[in-house]
Design an enzyme around this catalytic site. Sequence first.
Site, PDB file in Angstrom:
ATOM      1  N   ARG A  45      70.810 -53.141  -4.406  1.00 20.09           N
ATOM      2  CA  ARG A  45      69.724 -53.909  -3.801  1.00 20.09           C
ATOM      3  C   ARG A  45      68.568 -52.995  -3.403  1.00 20.09           C
ATOM      4  O   ARG A  45      67.401 -53.369  -3.524  1.00 20.09           O
ATOM      5  CB  ARG A  45      70.233 -54.692  -2.588  1.00 20.09           C
ATOM      6  CG  ARG A  45      69.192 -55.659  -2.027  1.00 20.09           C
ATOM      7  CD  ARG A  45      69.811 -56.653  -1.065  1.00 20.09           C
ATOM      8  NE  ARG A  45      70.321 -56.014   0.141  1.00 20.09           N
ATOM      9  CZ  ARG A  45      70.903 -56.665   1.131  1.00 20.09           C
ATOM     10  NH1 ARG A  45      71.074 -57.978   1.048  1.00 20.09           N
ATOM     11  NH2 ARG A  45      71.345 -56.018   2.205  1.00 20.09           N
ATOM     12  N   LYS A  59      64.586 -56.228   0.579  1.00 19.01           N
ATOM     13  CA  LYS A  59      64.738 -55.897   2.004  1.00 19.01           C
ATOM     14  C   LYS A  59      63.656 -54.907   2.442  1.00 19.01           C
ATOM     15  O   LYS A  59      63.924 -53.778   2.862  1.00 19.01           O
ATOM     16  CB  LYS A  59      66.142 -55.347   2.269  1.00 19.01           C
ATOM     17  CG  LYS A  59      66.621 -55.610   3.685  1.00 19.01           C
ATOM     18  CD  LYS A  59      68.116 -55.428   3.790  1.00 19.01           C
ATOM     19  CE  LYS A  59      68.620 -55.620   5.216  1.00 19.01           C
ATOM     20  NZ  LYS A  59      68.409 -56.984   5.726  1.00 19.01           N
ATOM     21  N   GLU A 115      65.997 -69.467   4.855  1.00 21.39           N
ATOM     22  CA  GLU A 115      66.966 -68.633   5.557  1.00 21.39           C
ATOM     23  C   GLU A 115      66.521 -68.460   6.989  1.00 21.39           C
ATOM     24  O   GLU A 115      65.407 -68.845   7.366  1.00 21.39           O
ATOM     25  CB  GLU A 115      67.125 -67.273   4.879  1.00 21.39           C
ATOM     26  CG  GLU A 115      65.873 -66.414   4.850  1.00 21.39           C
ATOM     27  CD  GLU A 115      66.145 -65.027   4.284  1.00 21.39           C
ATOM     28  OE1 GLU A 115      66.735 -64.217   5.007  1.00 21.39           O
ATOM     29  OE2 GLU A 115      65.748 -64.756   3.135  1.00 21.39           O
TER      30      GLU A 115
END
Length: 385
Positions: free
Chosen positions: A131, A233, A269
């Site tokens: 990620r 992220k 989210e």
Amino acid sequence: MVLRRGYLGSLIQRSTIGSSLSKLGTSSLASQAASSLQQLCEPSSCSDGEYADIDWNNLGFGLTPTDYMYTMKCSKDENFKQGQVRRYGNIELSPSAGVLNYGQGLFEGIKAYRRENGRLFLFRPDQNAIRMQIGAERMCMISPSIEQFVHAVKETALANRRWIPPPGKGSLYIRPLLIGSGAILGLAPSPEYTFLIYASPVGNYFKEGTAPLNLYVEDEFHRASRGGAGGVKSITNYAPALKAQSKAQNGGFSDVLYLDAVNKRNIEEASSCNIFMVKDNVVSTPATAGTILEGITRRSIIDIARDLGYQVEERSIPVEELIDAEEVFCTGTAVGVAPVGSITYQGKRVEYEMGTQLVCGKLHSTFAGIQRGTVEDKRGWIVEI
């Protein structure tokens, strides 16, 4: 009013790196790690039978500085080379560092656990490495290899192992960071990058502990938009969320649940975790399409739910469907699998069923059991440190 009612994601999902992680422990990186730790660690801080002197029964999710951190650097036309463990402390940056001026930075979150037999484990660290690589590509950064990333996480955990809580008392939260540390004035990729890791022992993320969460649906502020960086992220995703999060917490809620920025209708989210709902034994979660972070716990829960025989849907979920949901729960590295007790939207509060025998309870039990070693790890998710 209260109603009571009983290209990014696919890359992570297809990864098979985890099945070969056991080989990393015998690599040259591992031998270098053992040598560096032997030279660096004092007996008092690296003894297997010793814990740090803190109150393990009252851990929250706050920073407790540990003994060591990990750092390595590279220039823009190079690859990362072997880093080193060093004493935990401040770092020095130029005022014109890319991360300070243009927000060129990423972070990850990983937990280290101690089992009853004293052995130490990580949960799917290869997926965090992948990620970070995906995020680095999006942010025009250079990232460590998967092997370098996992090795660095292991070395950081070992150096700080006296801070890994006793079994059942919490975990060591490990925070890898990738930042543009080079000096630059014009808008451009940084000429230098720093990869660093620090760690802190933690307990429950939310102040409610294991109590059900109460979420507030935010329809004014948005977390991410299509074409942005909401699916990686990036550090730039989090400061803009503070306004809505503070608003919710001041109203007595645990966290914010965001809607999509285009239609302002579909749930996406929360500030720090993904969301699921259950209706008629079907587990549903918003599809990741560039605006939602592909959570590693999220993907793991999807796999566990399917293993347990549940139908799982990844799709657009209108906020109105939450009114008829039987269960709602959140997932994330920090929160684990957390049940949602209520959601408030436009002045209407909807409450949900609670209980360990519900879908959320079964998923949490299996997920936590795999981490503790009481449920068989059939997928090779657990990596021993």
